[in-house]
Design an enzyme around this catalytic site. Structure first.
Site, PDB file in Angstrom:
ATOM      1  N   LYS A  22       0.833  -1.216   0.000  1.00 26.90           N
ATOM      2  CA  LYS A  22       0.000   0.000   0.000  1.00 26.90           C
ATOM      3  C   LYS A  22       0.862   1.258   0.000  1.00 26.90           C
ATOM      4  O   LYS A  22       0.631   2.180  -0.790  1.00 26.90           O
ATOM      5  CB  LYS A  22      -0.902  -0.010   1.243  1.00 26.90           C
ATOM      6  N   ASN A  23       1.850   1.303   0.890  1.00 26.95           N
ATOM      7  CA  ASN A  23       2.606   2.543   1.052  1.00 26.95           C
ATOM      8  C   ASN A  23       3.646   2.767  -0.045  1.00 26.95           C
ATOM      9  O   ASN A  23       4.285   3.819  -0.091  1.00 26.95           O
ATOM     10  CB  ASN A  23       3.248   2.598   2.443  1.00 26.95           C
ATOM     11  N   CYS A 116      -4.186  13.116  13.305  1.00 26.85           N
ATOM     12  CA  CYS A 116      -4.983  11.901  13.162  1.00 26.85           C
ATOM     13  C   CYS A 116      -4.805  11.031  14.388  1.00 26.85           C
ATOM     14  O   CYS A 116      -4.092  11.391  15.317  1.00 26.85           O
ATOM     15  CB  CYS A 116      -4.637  11.155  11.882  1.00 26.85           C
ATOM     16  N   ARG A 121       1.077  14.485  13.476  1.00 26.70           N
ATOM     17  CA  ARG A 121       1.490  14.327  12.084  1.00 26.70           C
ATOM     18  C   ARG A 121       1.503  15.642  11.299  1.00 26.70           C
ATOM     19  O   ARG A 121       0.753  15.818  10.329  1.00 26.70           O
ATOM     20  CB  ARG A 121       0.629  13.284  11.387  1.00 26.70           C
ATOM     21  N   ASP A 303       4.635   0.487  12.034  1.00 26.37           N
ATOM     22  CA  ASP A 303       3.356  -0.089  11.592  1.00 26.37           C
ATOM     23  C   ASP A 303       3.143  -1.506  12.126  1.00 26.37           C
ATOM     24  O   ASP A 303       2.020  -2.012  12.125  1.00 26.37           O
ATOM     25  CB  ASP A 303       3.273  -0.113  10.061  1.00 26.37           C
ATOM     26  N   ARG A 395      -8.906   0.182   4.990  1.00 24.43           N
ATOM     27  CA  ARG A 395      -7.936   1.103   4.378  1.00 24.43           C
ATOM     28  C   ARG A 395      -6.620   0.395   4.084  1.00 24.43           C
ATOM     29  O   ARG A 395      -5.921   0.755   3.140  1.00 24.43           O
ATOM     30  CB  ARG A 395      -7.668   2.287   5.313  1.00 24.43           C
TER      31      ARG A 395
HETATM   32  C1  EPZ Z   1       4.326   6.899   6.358  1.00 31.59           C
HETATM   33  O1  EPZ Z   1       3.599   7.968   6.969  1.00 31.59           O
HETATM   34  C2  EPZ Z   1       3.356   5.756   6.212  1.00 31.59           C
HETATM   35  N1  EPZ Z   1       2.252   6.180   5.362  1.00 31.59           N
HETATM   36  C3  EPZ Z   1       2.846   5.319   7.588  1.00 31.59           C
HETATM   37  O2  EPZ Z   1       2.003   4.205   7.409  1.00 31.59           O
HETATM   38  C4  EPZ Z   1       4.047   4.906   8.424  1.00 31.59           C
HETATM   39  O3  EPZ Z   1       3.595   4.593   9.728  1.00 31.59           O
HETATM   40  C5  EPZ Z   1       5.056   6.056   8.501  1.00 31.59           C
HETATM   41  O4  EPZ Z   1       5.432   6.474   7.150  1.00 31.59           O
HETATM   42  C6  EPZ Z   1       6.336   5.714   9.237  1.00 31.59           C
HETATM   43  O5  EPZ Z   1       6.947   4.602   8.663  1.00 31.59           O
HETATM   44  C7  EPZ Z   1       2.398   6.133   4.045  1.00 31.59           C
HETATM   45  O6  EPZ Z   1       3.447   5.784   3.503  1.00 31.59           O
HETATM   46  C8  EPZ Z   1       1.220   6.522   3.230  1.00 31.59           C
HETATM   47  P1  EPZ Z   1       6.533  10.150   8.478  1.00 31.59           P
HETATM   48  P2  EPZ Z   1       4.206   9.433   7.006  1.00 31.59           P
HETATM   49  O7  EPZ Z   1       6.458  11.419   7.731  1.00 31.59           O
HETATM   50  O8  EPZ Z   1       4.917   9.689   5.729  1.00 31.59           O
HETATM   51  C9  EPZ Z   1       6.790  13.391  11.974  1.00 31.59           C
HETATM   52  C10 EPZ Z   1       0.032   2.898   7.837  1.00 31.59           C
HETATM   53  O9  EPZ Z   1      -0.586   2.404   8.816  1.00 31.59           O
HETATM   54  N2  EPZ Z   1       6.741  14.419  10.897  1.00 31.59           N
HETATM   55  O10 EPZ Z   1       7.755   9.316   8.324  1.00 31.59           O
HETATM   56  O11 EPZ Z   1       3.143  10.360   7.415  1.00 31.59           O
HETATM   57  C11 EPZ Z   1       5.449  12.681  12.130  1.00 31.59           C
HETATM   58  O12 EPZ Z   1       4.560  13.437  12.900  1.00 31.59           O
HETATM   59  C12 EPZ Z   1       0.659   4.259   7.926  1.00 31.59           C
HETATM   60  O13 EPZ Z   1       0.131   2.311   6.758  1.00 31.59           O
HETATM   61  C13 EPZ Z   1       6.897  15.738  11.242  1.00 31.59           C
HETATM   62  O14 EPZ Z   1       7.105  16.097  12.403  1.00 31.59           O
HETATM   63  O15 EPZ Z   1       5.264   9.262   8.189  1.00 31.59           O
HETATM   64  C14 EPZ Z   1       5.849  11.369  12.758  1.00 31.59           C
HETATM   65  O16 EPZ Z   1       5.981  11.521  14.138  1.00 31.59           O
HETATM   66  C15 EPZ Z   1       0.277   5.097   9.048  1.00 31.59           C
HETATM   67  N3  EPZ Z   1       6.800  16.675  10.249  1.00 31.59           N
HETATM   68  C16 EPZ Z   1       7.210  11.095  12.127  1.00 31.59           C
HETATM   69  O17 EPZ Z   1       7.667  12.346  11.601  1.00 31.59           O
HETATM   70  C17 EPZ Z   1       6.581  16.336   8.944  1.00 31.59           C
HETATM   71  O18 EPZ Z   1       6.510  17.238   8.086  1.00 31.59           O
HETATM   72  C18 EPZ Z   1       7.187  10.069  11.020  1.00 31.59           C
HETATM   73  O19 EPZ Z   1       6.289  10.474  10.006  1.00 31.59           O
HETATM   74  C19 EPZ Z   1       6.455  14.984   8.624  1.00 31.59           C
HETATM   75  C20 EPZ Z   1       6.528  14.028   9.618  1.00 31.59           C
END
Ligand code: EPZ
Length: 418
Positions: A22-23, A116, A121, A303, A395
């Site tokens: 998915k991701n 969320c 996030r 995850d 989802r």
């Molecule tokens: C991706 O989310 C995945 N989603 C998530 O999968 C996964 O849990 C996550 O990466 C971590 O591996 C998709 O790929 C669609 P991040 P993403 O940006 O990109 C902080 C699932 O269940 N952050 O690496 O949103 C954030 O708040 C999902 O399939 C900032 O502070 O994850 C978090 O604490 C849920 N500022 C951390 O970084 C930003 O601008 C990691 O988030 C961006 C992120």
């Protein structure tokens, strides 16, 4: 209310087929915005999130044809600068259209996604990266407008290796002028899969350690790409074997994408064997206690934290599980406790005291992976577990009932009206 009704207590055994990730699929679909030509994707999973992103791309002017797990995304005429607010609010990954749209059209208008269930996030890293590429940003009423005549390559040092920010900025940089260097970039297999697709589309980029270098081009071409297998689905199915003390084989699967997870699973006493694109678990009746902390790849994946926690509730001692990526990924915990688990939360760490057994009851999935944790607990629990909140489960988990049944589980989906 629709629910999954599970009669637990049966060890699962057999082979289950794993869908495309998915991701990886979500950013791959979005990368089609970077070209006039057709992007053809294979092994696209059949999930609600994929339908949402394809709808978003259709609303932006792309022509989408989907046939089972094959998707063709081609030019449908004029590309719109403005993303559909409804679909961005449904799913945060839709926000990734921002970079490709501004890189292609010089202007993009996209609603900011909110917080969320698993944490605040924010998208500050996406926005500051686009600024560093020369974009001008204004925000009004929860909507961000980004403008740039042509993005300019830059050195972007991410304070955290965010998956989404890395994907957003790489896609934007592919059409920027000159070289972009992203340091402390995310290197999750799904990010690397996107880089492979972009390379097939004519992008010039390379990755070493956590550094991604992109030489901007004036245009990209179409491409055909097969997505990697979903390591989260594979991990969840292996844990379904673990929690029921069974023997489960997942295929196709990439053991190299799951090293930290498999290493931790072995520490619980499970026998893991892999080869020829598959992984098999032969689980002990009860896992040994362990200590584990989530981390960006190649660390233990966030995850897989909730389904792993479900498994540890039946351990032979006290396990410690620390969530270091998302601050609020614990909404499933109180439901596990209602099923008889003994879990104490201290900040981002769970102390999980293993119990002899769980008992079925009615629980609600709070998010995609928390939902998986509750389904797994239901598979091991005595009596009947009814899991609602299927919107979340749908989802991220396609054909879940069929796949679990193929392993011998007693699971039935009851729709709201029946
Ligand atoms: C991706 O989310 C995945 N989603 C998530 O999968 C996964 O849990 C996550 O990466 C971590 O591996 C998709 O790929 C669609 P991040 P993403 O940006 O990109 C902080 C699932 O269940 N952050 O690496 O949103 C954030 O708040 C999902 O399939 C900032 O502070 O994850 C978090 O604490 C849920 N500022 C951390 O970084 C930003 O601008 C990691 O988030 C961006 C992120």
């Amino acid at each position: 209310m629709s629910s999954l009704v599970i009669e637990g207590g049966r060890p699962l055994s057999g082979t289950v087929s794993i869908s495309g990730a998915k991701n990886a699929a979500l950013p791959a679909c979005i990368a089609s915005l970077l070209t006039e030509e057709a992007v053809i994707l294979h092994s696209v999973p059949q999930l609600r999130d994929i339908s949402t992103i394809l709808y978003t791309l259709g609303a932006l002017g792309k022509r989408v044809v989907r046939n089972d797990s094959d998707v063709v995304i081609a030019s449908g005429g004029c590309l719109s600068e403005e993303a559909n607010a409804y679909s961005v609010r449904q799913m945060r990954a839709s926000f990734l259209v921002l970079g490709p749209l501004v890189a292609r059209l010089g202007r993009a208008i996209v609603p900011l996604p909110g917080g969320c269930a698993i944490g605040a996030r924010p998208v500050d890293l996406h926005l500051s990266g686009l600024r560093q590429l020369g974009a001008r940003l204004t925000e009004r009423g929860g909507v961000v407008e980004v403008v740039a005549d042509r993005l300019e390559g830059a050195h972007i040092d991410l304070p955290f290796p965010s998956v989404g920010a890395t994907e957003q900025l790489v896609m934007a940089a592919c059409l920027a002028k000159g070289e972009t260097r992203i340091t402390n970039a995310a290197v999750e297999p799904e990010v690397l899969d996107l880089l492979d697709l972009l390379t097939a589309m004519g992008a010039e980029l390379c990755v070493e350690d956590r550094i991604i270098r992109i030489q901007g081009k004036t245009e990209l071409t179409g491409a055909e790409h097969t997505l990697i297998p979903d390591r989260m689905e594979a991990g969840t199915m292996l844990l379904a074997g673990a929690i029921t003390g069974g023997r489960v084989n997942v295929s196709p699967a990439r053991p190299d994408h799951l090293q930290a997870f498999l290493h931790t699973l072995r520490k619980t006493g499970a026998t893991i064997s892999s080869g020829d694109g598959s992984i098999e678990i032969d689980a002990e009746p009860r896992p040994s206690p362990i200590a584990v902390e989530t981390a960006p790849y190649p660390g233990f994946p966030t995850d897989l934290h909730p389904p792993f926690a479900a498994c540890l509730t039946l351990g032979t001692g006290v396990s410690q599980l620390t969530e270091a990526v998302f601050e609020r990924r614990f909404a499933y915990v109180h439901s596990l406790c209602r099923m008889g688990a003994k879990i104490v939360q201290d900040g981002r760490t769970l102390s999980i005291q293993g119990v002899d057994g769980l008992r079925g009851c009615e629980v609600e999935a709070p998010d995609i992976r928390g939902g998986a944790a509750l389904v797994l607990a239901g598979l091991a629990a005595s009596g009947t577990t009814s899991v609602t909140g299927l919107l979340h489960i749908d989802r991220g988990h396609g054909h879940l009932v069929e796949k679990l049944r193929a392993l011998g589980a007693s699971v039935e989906r009851r729709e709201a009206s029946s």
